[in-house]
Enzyme design. Structure first.
Site, PDB file in Angstrom:
ATOM      1  N   ASP A  25       1.416  -7.715   2.267  1.00 33.63           N
ATOM      2  CA  ASP A  25       1.491  -6.272   1.998  1.00 33.63           C
ATOM      3  C   ASP A  25       2.943  -5.809   1.787  1.00 33.63           C
ATOM      4  O   ASP A  25       3.524  -5.144   2.638  1.00 33.63           O
ATOM      5  CB  ASP A  25       0.841  -5.526   3.172  1.00 33.63           C
ATOM      6  CG  ASP A  25       0.426  -4.115   2.796  1.00 33.63           C
ATOM      7  OD1 ASP A  25       0.942  -3.590   1.792  1.00 33.63           O
ATOM      8  OD2 ASP A  25      -0.413  -3.525   3.508  1.00 33.63           O
TER       9      ASP A  25
ATOM     10  N   SER B  23       4.113   1.963   8.526  1.00 33.88           N
ATOM     11  CA  SER B  23       3.901   0.997   7.459  1.00 33.88           C
ATOM     12  C   SER B  23       5.195   0.757   6.709  1.00 33.88           C
ATOM     13  O   SER B  23       5.867   1.699   6.311  1.00 33.88           O
ATOM     14  CB  SER B  23       2.854   1.512   6.484  1.00 33.88           C
ATOM     15  OG  SER B  23       1.599   1.139   6.932  1.00 33.88           O
TER      16      SER B  23
ATOM     17  N   HIS C 147       0.818  -1.217   0.000  1.00 33.53           N
ATOM     18  CA  HIS C 147       0.000   0.000   0.000  1.00 33.53           C
ATOM     19  C   HIS C 147       0.852   1.266   0.000  1.00 33.53           C
ATOM     20  O   HIS C 147       0.354   2.336  -0.317  1.00 33.53           O
ATOM     21  CB  HIS C 147      -1.067  -0.009   1.113  1.00 33.53           C
ATOM     22  CG  HIS C 147      -0.571   0.245   2.501  1.00 33.53           C
ATOM     23  ND1 HIS C 147      -0.250  -0.759   3.391  1.00 33.53           N
ATOM     24  CD2 HIS C 147      -0.363   1.396   3.170  1.00 33.53           C
ATOM     25  CE1 HIS C 147       0.129  -0.235   4.542  1.00 33.53           C
ATOM     26  NE2 HIS C 147       0.071   1.078   4.432  1.00 33.53           N
TER      27      HIS C 147
HETATM   28  N1  ARG Z   1      -4.753   0.155   7.709  1.00 34.84           N
HETATM   29  C1  ARG Z   1      -3.488   0.252   7.049  1.00 34.84           C
HETATM   30  C2  ARG Z   1      -2.972   1.698   7.121  1.00 34.84           C
HETATM   31  O1  ARG Z   1      -3.474   2.460   7.858  1.00 34.84           O
HETATM   32  C3  ARG Z   1      -3.523  -0.260   5.654  1.00 34.84           C
HETATM   33  C4  ARG Z   1      -4.295   0.578   4.676  1.00 34.84           C
HETATM   34  C5  ARG Z   1      -4.285   0.058   3.282  1.00 34.84           C
HETATM   35  N2  ARG Z   1      -5.147  -1.092   3.095  1.00 34.84           N
HETATM   36  C6  ARG Z   1      -6.485  -1.025   2.820  1.00 34.84           C
HETATM   37  N3  ARG Z   1      -7.154  -2.132   2.678  1.00 34.84           N
HETATM   38  N4  ARG Z   1      -7.117   0.110   2.635  1.00 34.84           N
HETATM   39  O2  ARG Z   1      -2.389   2.315   6.298  1.00 34.84           O
HETATM   40  N1  GLU Z   2      -1.224   1.066   7.672  1.00 38.20           N
HETATM   41  C1  GLU Z   2      -0.596   2.082   8.472  1.00 38.20           C
HETATM   42  C2  GLU Z   2       0.395   2.931   7.670  1.00 38.20           C
HETATM   43  O1  GLU Z   2       0.221   3.108   6.495  1.00 38.20           O
HETATM   44  C3  GLU Z   2       0.038   1.451   9.641  1.00 38.20           C
HETATM   45  C4  GLU Z   2      -1.037   1.031  10.520  1.00 38.20           C
HETATM   46  C5  GLU Z   2      -1.083   1.818  11.795  1.00 38.20           C
HETATM   47  O2  GLU Z   2      -1.664   2.902  11.833  1.00 38.20           O
HETATM   48  O3  GLU Z   2      -0.495   1.294  12.744  1.00 38.20           O
HETATM   49  O4  GLU Z   2       1.305   3.501   8.195  1.00 38.20           O
END
Ligand code: ARG
Ligand code: GLU
Length: 744
Positions: free
Chosen positions: A219, A647, A84
């Site tokens: 990921d 991330s 991502h």
């Molecule tokens: N929750 C993760 C973050 O905050 C991954 C986001 C990307 N994935 C998704 N299915 N939208 O960035």
């Molecule tokens: N998916 C999050 C990011 O893009 C990390 C998840 C979190 O917030 O811990 O940094």
């Protein structure tokens, strides 16, 4: 000296030991935590983690694109980050013929690697405490005079740091301005895409699984840093060479053992651990629920459209993901804060703060009134903050028509100047291009549904919208009719016609009559002239008090574990690989496997779709030796304190080897941005062995695995990881080849 004193006391305190996993620590101060980390199993020294004079782990970790973290895994600049995080690069190289999003991309050799203009990766050269120099000469100054002197001091220090070298320097406030650190960095600008798995691996689980454990997302994506002949950053050139790093991570394919030491080293974006009880109460019970309600409305409109046709599903996929990511995190946060009764915990801590302040007249004077004042400020001014949050949701995140208004407002504002400079037609061409890409993913009826629902919700939430003639005198349906049937901004043909015939008259006409523009202008002007100044003033006053509050905590509770909130600078958090029990009667294990991934696929839900290759390999159990006792691990959780920006961060074992890439937190633990609960807060990592398996077996890109240094053999934890008979029992139960050798 005082600081060192504080840190030493920290290590000795029991309070600190109990909360070993909380905190995002500044790498240059890690020496103070070395013994505690070693007590948890770490075999490294502080110097191996962070050093200015010798190469250390920090040199293998980069701030990727300013918002994510990435790590080097080969002597030739090979870089890993999340799927991502590299998504927009993968997307930019994709087309219908080469659908890298859907099928993945793998460069077979260096010539096939793809350049990414604008993408940067920054290595941290050093992090220096510059508090004394930054504050020099500010004694007795307040307000603007203070700010002015502060800025001047920073400028001088930053300039000095980059004179005679190719570095960049930036000074940042920590602990609300109690401390200042200068970050000196080396910014690479030739970063090429090497590989990415298909979305059915890299985004497996989609929004259904986002923020959720158990997780099965691969990921990751792969890049390579290129540098000039001198190994220093250089803009893209065919003559550039793969960067030769000071350090890169050996990769651990050893068996993992629950409870083993883990460290996350990366660039967390922002946390707010010090908010007062009243402030948290306002966020938890008013601001977040209102923002969630706004997004409920957008998502209802978008989801209905997406379910109605494939075209709309594709058009709205990434917008939906963006809106849903924050929405889902907030719901998780509120749930977590409620279930630990975070407000009561804050109240108890505030009482302890006040009680302590009462024990000394000097403290009483400095800190005695603070908590009350902070809570009073929230009570008095929360509406100013709320207005800001609602405007952001309505005008900036909501209906996309407002985005068009913002963009056209810029063009008509610059019209005269552009004409004088003879740049008008070029600029109009740019707008046409922009509008083409905007309308490609825009659907008038969907936006209209969003607008109508959001307008009603906005009015309900802000209550007093008398500043807007439009909102006070018209219903959302009436407005929507004018905007979505009459405005030039909501129809591609009309918009292009408007651009083609742009002149003084058409602009006058537009400014007088276009209903979308007129509504937006009214809202935006109010936002800029009233809402922003008020909310900035609230923030400034609150931050001023928080600065004293944090200083008070450090002075009066020298034994507590103090760490500065995340601010996108490099941090370390340590913990162990472990599951959690966030709900009554339920226990989360610490890892997931390919079997679980296949089981999710069998539910038939589209977020769990797979390409045929994955099913073939899984059916053959062709794990290529990357398994653990016959299971291919996909993800694992550990108790490292992380947040957005982490991330792609390396998850590192006791010996400094790479175990995987951090990419998310479990839903129950997203509260850790406000309060870390060691019982429930877990970060989610994709196991590097799964990453290697995807490269090697799935994608036929084994040459990348060969580039890395693989650490095999027994992990130092294995000897204590349960008795021999337990292992044998487990193997028998699974009726699988058990490679575990029992050592007597
Ligand atoms: N929750 C993760 C973050 O905050 C991954 C986001 C990307 N994935 C998704 N299915 N939208 O960035
Ligand atoms: N998916 C999050 C990011 O893009 C990390 C998840 C979190 O917030 O811990 O940094």
């Amino acid at each position: 000296m005082k600081k060192i004193g504080i840190l030493i006391t920290l290590i000795l305190s029991t309070f600190f030991r109990l909360n070993a996993e909380e905190g995002m620590l500044i790498p240059s101060l890690i020496k103070a935590f070395e013994s505690d980390m070693q007590a948890m199993g770490m075999k490294l020294t502080a110097d191996q983690i962070y050093s200015v004079n010798n190469s250390s782990l920090k040199d293998a970790i980069l701030h990727f694109g300013g918002g994510c973290t990435a790590e080097l895994v080969s002597s030739e600049g090979l870089l890993l980050t999340n799927h991502h995080c590299g998504y927009s690069q993968v997307q930019s190289h994709s087309s219908l013929e080469n659908d890298y999003i859907k099928y993945g991309f793998w460069a077979k050799n260096k010539e096939q690697e793809l350049k990414n203009p604008g993408l940067t990766a920054a290595r941290i050269v050093r992090i220096d405490d510059v508090t004394i120099s930054v504050l020099n000469g500010t004694e007795g100054l307040t307000g603007e005079a203070f700010e002015k002197r502060l800025k001047e001091n920073m400028k001088v220090l930053e300039n000095d740091a980059v004179t005679g070298n190719h570095y960049k320097a930036e000074i940042k406030a920590f602990n609300y301005g109690n401390d200042y650190y200068m970050v000196v960095k080396e910014v690479f600008t030739d970063i090429r895409l090497v590989g990415a798995p298909p979305s059915s691996v890299g985004k497996f689980g989609g929004d259904t699984d986002n923020w959720v454990w158990p997780r099965h997302t691969g990921d990751f994506s792969v890049f390579r840093i290129y540098a000039g002949k001198d190994n220093k950053p250089a803009d893209f050139s065919a003559d550039n060479k793969p960067y030769s790093p000071l350090h890169f991570f050996p990769v651990s394919v050893r068996n993992r053992v629950p409870g083993e030491f883990t460290m996350v080293y990366g660039f967390p974006g922002s946390t707010e651990q010090h908010l007062s009880s009243g402030h948290l109460e306002y966020i938890q019970n008013k601001e977040r629920p209102a923002r969630i309600s706004m997004r409920d409305k957008s998502l209802a409109a978008i989801n209905a459209s997406m379910a109605s046709s494939d075209l709309l599903r594709i058009k709205y996929a990434s917008k939906q993901a963006r809106i849903a990511n924050g929405w889902k995190k907030w719901i998780g946060q509120i749930g977590g804060l409620q279930s630990v009764d975070a407000i009561q915990i804050k109240l108890d801590r505030e009482k302890a703060f006040n009680d302590k302040a009462a024990t000394k007249s000097e403290w009483k004077e400095k800190y005695g009134q603070l908590v009350e004042q902070m809570n009073a400020l929230v009570a008095e001014r929360k509406d100013d903050d709320f207005a800001y949050a609602m405007d952001v949701e309505y005008i900036f995140i909501g209906a996309e028509m407002f985005k068009r208004c913002r963009s056209i407002n810029k063009l008509i504002g610059e019209y005269e100047t552009l004409k004088e400079l003879g740049e008008l037609s070029d600029e109009i061409e740019k707008y046409k291009k922009g509008s083409k890409s905007f309308f490609k993913d825009y659907d008038n009826p969907t936006d209209r549904k969003m607008f109508t629902a959001l307008t009603d919700e906005y009015k309900k939430q802000v209550v007093d919208f008398s500043f807007s003639k439009y909102l006070s005198t018209r219903t959302s349906e009436e407005l929507a009719k004018d905007i979505y049937e009459g405005s030039v901004l909501t129809d591609e043909t009309k918009f292009n016609e408007f651009l083609d015939n742009l002149d003084e008259n058409s602009i006058e006409e537009f400014k007088k009559n276009d209903q979308a523009y007129l509504l937006w202008k009214e809202l935006f002007d109010h936002f800029v002239t009233v809402v922003i100044p008020k909310s900035r003033d609230f923030d400034a006053q609150m931050n001023g008090m928080l600065k004293i509050y944090v200083a008070g905590k450090m002075e009066m509770f020298p034994d507590g574990k103090h760490w500065p909130d995340a601010n996108s600078t490099m941090r370390i958090s340590y913990g162990k690989m472990e599951g959690s029990a966030p709900h009554d009667g339920m226990q989360y294990l610490e890892h997931t496997t390919l079997d679980g991934l296949i089981a999710k696929n069998q539910t038939g839900k589209s977020d769990f779709d797979l390409l045929p290759r994955m099913k073939e390999l899984a059916a053959k159990k062709d794990y290529g030796g990357y398994d653990q006792d016959g299971d291919l691990w996909v993800c694992f959780t550990s108790s490292n304190h992380t947040t957005g920006g982490n991330s792609g961060s390396p998850v590192i074992d006791a010996e400094g080897y790479l175990m995987g890439l951090n990419f998310d937190r479990s839903w129950e633990s997203t509260m850790s941005d406000y309060m870390f609960d060691p019982n429930r807060c877990r970060n989610i990592t994709v196991d590097i062995r799964y990453v290697l398996w995807i490269m090697d077996k799935y994608a036929d890109a084994g040459h990348l695995v060969k580039e890395m240094t693989l650490i095999k053999g027994d992990s130092p934890y294995e000897a204590n990881s349960g008795s021999c008979s337990e292992k044998e029992k487990k193997c028998k139960r699974k009726k699988r080849r058990c490679k575990q050798k029992c050592k007597k």
